[in-house]
Design a protein around this motif. Structure first.
Motif, mmCIF file in Angstrom:
data_model
loop_
_atom_site.group_PDB
_atom_site.id
_atom_site.type_symbol
_atom_site.label_atom_id
_atom_site.label_comp_id
_atom_site.label_asym_id
_atom_site.label_seq_id
_atom_site.Cartn_x
_atom_site.Cartn_y
_atom_site.Cartn_z
ATOM 1 N N THR A 69 -1.305 -1.459 6.463
ATOM 2 C CA THR A 69 -0.754 -1.608 4.604
ATOM 3 C C THR A 69 0.433 -1.746 4.292
ATOM 4 O O THR A 69 1.496 -0.637 5.094
ATOM 5 C CB THR A 69 -1.571 -0.655 3.540
ATOM 6 N N THR A 70 1.037 -1.649 3.088
ATOM 7 C CA THR A 70 1.900 -1.838 2.925
ATOM 8 C C THR A 70 1.531 -0.720 0.741
ATOM 9 O O THR A 70 0.824 -0.326 1.043
ATOM 10 C CB THR A 70 3.507 -2.709 2.529
ATOM 11 N N LYS A 71 2.735 -1.078 1.145
ATOM 12 C CA LYS A 71 2.738 0.237 -1.248
ATOM 13 C C LYS A 71 1.723 -0.687 -1.949
ATOM 14 O O LYS A 71 1.563 -0.238 -2.611
ATOM 15 C CB LYS A 71 4.127 0.300 -0.756
ATOM 16 N N ASP A 72 1.910 -1.513 -1.816
ATOM 17 C CA ASP A 72 1.633 -2.980 -2.539
ATOM 18 C C ASP A 72 -0.104 -3.367 -2.271
ATOM 19 O O ASP A 72 -0.268 -4.242 -3.063
ATOM 20 C CB ASP A 72 2.415 -3.164 -3.468
ATOM 21 N N GLU A 73 0.375 -4.085 -0.695
ATOM 22 C CA GLU A 73 -0.878 -4.719 0.153
ATOM 23 C C GLU A 73 -1.467 -4.277 0.475
ATOM 24 O O GLU A 73 -0.856 -3.275 1.614
ATOM 25 C CB GLU A 73 0.224 -5.845 0.240
ATOM 26 N N ILE A 74 -2.773 -4.669 1.293
ATOM 27 C CA ILE A 74 -3.161 -4.226 2.479
ATOM 28 C C ILE A 74 -3.386 -6.203 2.937
ATOM 29 O O ILE A 74 -3.916 -6.759 3.110
ATOM 30 C CB ILE A 74 -4.494 -3.385 2.041
ATOM 31 N N SER A 75 -3.187 -5.750 4.201
ATOM 32 C CA SER A 75 -3.176 -7.345 5.065
ATOM 33 C C SER A 75 -3.998 -7.411 6.420
ATOM 34 O O SER A 75 -3.966 -5.957 7.479
ATOM 35 C CB SER A 75 -1.886 -8.198 5.640
ATOM 36 N N LEU A 76 -5.116 -8.514 6.376
ATOM 37 C CA LEU A 76 -5.602 -8.549 7.597
ATOM 38 C C LEU A 76 -4.389 -9.751 8.410
ATOM 39 O O LEU A 76 -4.836 -10.619 8.241
ATOM 40 C CB LEU A 76 -6.797 -8.981 6.983
ATOM 41 N N VAL A 77 -4.249 -9.130 9.396
ATOM 42 C CA VAL A 77 -3.633 -9.973 10.382
ATOM 43 C C VAL A 77 -4.083 -10.460 11.852
ATOM 44 O O VAL A 77 -4.943 -9.795 12.570
ATOM 45 C CB VAL A 77 -2.033 -9.452 11.118
ATOM 46 N N PHE A 78 -4.899 -11.570 11.943
ATOM 47 C CA PHE A 78 -5.765 -12.280 12.918
ATOM 48 C C PHE A 78 -4.618 -13.759 13.791
ATOM 49 O O PHE A 78 -4.397 -14.009 13.104
ATOM 50 C CB PHE A 78 -6.897 -11.974 12.897
ATOM 51 N N GLY A 79 -5.006 -13.287 15.289
ATOM 52 C CA GLY A 79 -5.017 -14.011 16.114
ATOM 53 C C GLY A 79 -5.561 -14.271 16.959
ATOM 54 O O GLY A 79 -6.094 -13.700 17.602
ATOM 55 N N SER A 80 -5.828 -15.353 18.154
ATOM 56 C CA SER A 80 -6.460 -16.127 18.883
ATOM 57 C C SER A 80 -6.076 -14.783 20.568
ATOM 58 O O SER A 80 -4.303 -14.741 20.630
ATOM 59 C CB SER A 80 -6.425 -17.672 19.490
ATOM 60 N N LEU A 81 -7.155 -14.477 20.858
ATOM 61 C CA LEU A 81 -6.305 -13.748 22.007
ATOM 62 C C LEU A 81 -6.331 -14.175 23.937
ATOM 63 O O LEU A 81 -5.058 -13.563 24.241
ATOM 64 C CB LEU A 81 -8.563 -13.460 23.389
ATOM 65 N N LYS A 82 -5.983 -15.925 23.120
ATOM 66 C CA LYS A 82 -4.933 -16.489 24.032
ATOM 67 C C LYS A 82 -3.387 -16.647 24.091
ATOM 68 O O LYS A 82 -2.239 -16.125 24.385
ATOM 69 C CB LYS A 82 -5.142 -17.760 23.997
ATOM 70 N N ASP A 83 -3.434 -16.350 22.529
ATOM 71 C CA ASP A 83 -1.667 -15.938 21.888
ATOM 72 C C ASP A 83 -1.549 -15.126 21.444
ATOM 73 O O ASP A 83 -0.253 -14.690 21.563
ATOM 74 C CB ASP A 83 -1.769 -17.425 20.741
ATOM 75 N N TYR A 84 -2.200 -13.566 21.747
ATOM 76 C CA TYR A 84 -2.011 -12.664 20.921
ATOM 77 C C TYR A 84 -2.688 -11.158 21.827
ATOM 78 O O TYR A 84 -3.546 -11.039 21.347
ATOM 79 C CB TYR A 84 -2.339 -12.348 19.419
ATOM 80 N N PRO A 85 -2.877 -11.030 23.009
ATOM 81 C CA PRO A 85 -3.118 -10.585 24.158
ATOM 82 C C PRO A 85 -3.418 -9.405 24.069
ATOM 83 O O PRO A 85 -4.041 -8.324 24.423
ATOM 84 C CB PRO A 85 -2.730 -11.185 25.592
ATOM 85 N N TYR A 86 -2.081 -8.858 23.153
ATOM 86 C CA TYR A 86 -2.161 -7.270 22.514
ATOM 87 C C TYR A 86 -1.976 -7.185 20.963
ATOM 88 O O TYR A 86 -1.914 -8.155 20.536
ATOM 89 C CB TYR A 86 -0.721 -6.341 23.473
ATOM 90 N N HIS A 87 -2.658 -6.115 20.792
ATOM 91 C CA HIS A 87 -2.874 -5.883 19.013
ATOM 92 C C HIS A 87 -1.374 -5.594 18.651
ATOM 93 O O HIS A 87 -0.766 -5.654 17.656
ATOM 94 C CB HIS A 87 -3.495 -4.976 18.786
ATOM 95 N N ALA A 88 -0.827 -5.168 19.544
ATOM 96 C CA ALA A 88 0.869 -5.330 19.085
ATOM 97 C C ALA A 88 1.298 -6.150 18.664
ATOM 98 O O ALA A 88 2.286 -6.080 17.986
ATOM 99 C CB ALA A 88 1.963 -4.242 20.331
ATOM 100 N N VAL A 135 9.039 2.380 8.613
ATOM 101 C CA VAL A 135 9.632 2.054 7.362
ATOM 102 C C VAL A 135 7.766 3.282 6.702
ATOM 103 O O VAL A 135 7.330 2.655 7.106
ATOM 104 C CB VAL A 135 9.717 0.984 6.692
ATOM 105 N N LYS A 136 8.470 4.027 5.968
ATOM 106 C CA LYS A 136 7.500 5.313 5.627
ATOM 107 C C LYS A 136 6.516 4.119 4.746
ATOM 108 O O LYS A 136 7.188 3.690 4.066
ATOM 109 C CB LYS A 136 8.147 6.720 4.481
#
Length: 145
Positions: free
Chosen positions: A42-61, A88-89
């Motif tokens: 979340t930012t001050k104005d937005e809630i975001s869902l970010v997702f990607g394949s396990l193959k390309d994004y092995p860590y949530h980081a 960023v706060k």
């Protein structure tokens, strides 16, 4: 609908954003399903869902890093490869988990948690999945329901 209370502006609606880093939701090779990781940011104005394949994004980081890069948010690696910090706060992660998109059954299974960012925030995730047209037509199966 999620609203955030602010002492100066009163209550305001958060925009819902989906950042799909897995392309066209193409199933994993030899399968009818696509396995992904996801995080909620979340930012001050937005809630975001970010997702990607396990193959390309092995860590949530890796997802948090990509989100910060696309939004020009000051951030950096705190502990590579599993912890990416936001500097960023007012910008924060609200946990993560796993998705399995089963194309044959048109189901999205939600499960798990991020070892770095914790369990996903159920209310925020349900809001994004319910409001985003990207998930219309998919039956959502919740682990534990």
């Amino acid at each position: 609908m999620l609203f955030r209370s602010h002492p100066m502006t009163g209550t305001r609606k958060l925009r819902v954003n989906v950042l799909n880093l897995s392309g066209g939701l193409t199933p994993d090779e030899g399968s009818t399903a696509l396995r992904c990781k996801f995080v909620i940011v979340t930012t001050k104005d937005e809630i975001s869902l970010v997702f990607g394949s396990l193959k390309d994004y092995p860590y949530h980081a890796n997802l948090v890093e990509r989100f910060c890069a696309t939004h020009n948010i000051p951030s950096g690696w705190e502990h590579r490869p599993d912890v990416y910090a936001l500097y960023v706060k007012g910008v924060r992660t609200h946990g993560g988990g796993n998705f399995v998109f089963d194309h044959a059954a048109m189901t999205l299974r939600v499960s798990g948690r991020s070892s770095a960012y914790g369990a996903y925030n159920d209310e925020r995730l349900r809001l994004v999945l319910g409001e985003s047209p990207a998930f219309s037509g998919w039956r959502i199966d919740w682990e534990g329901d």
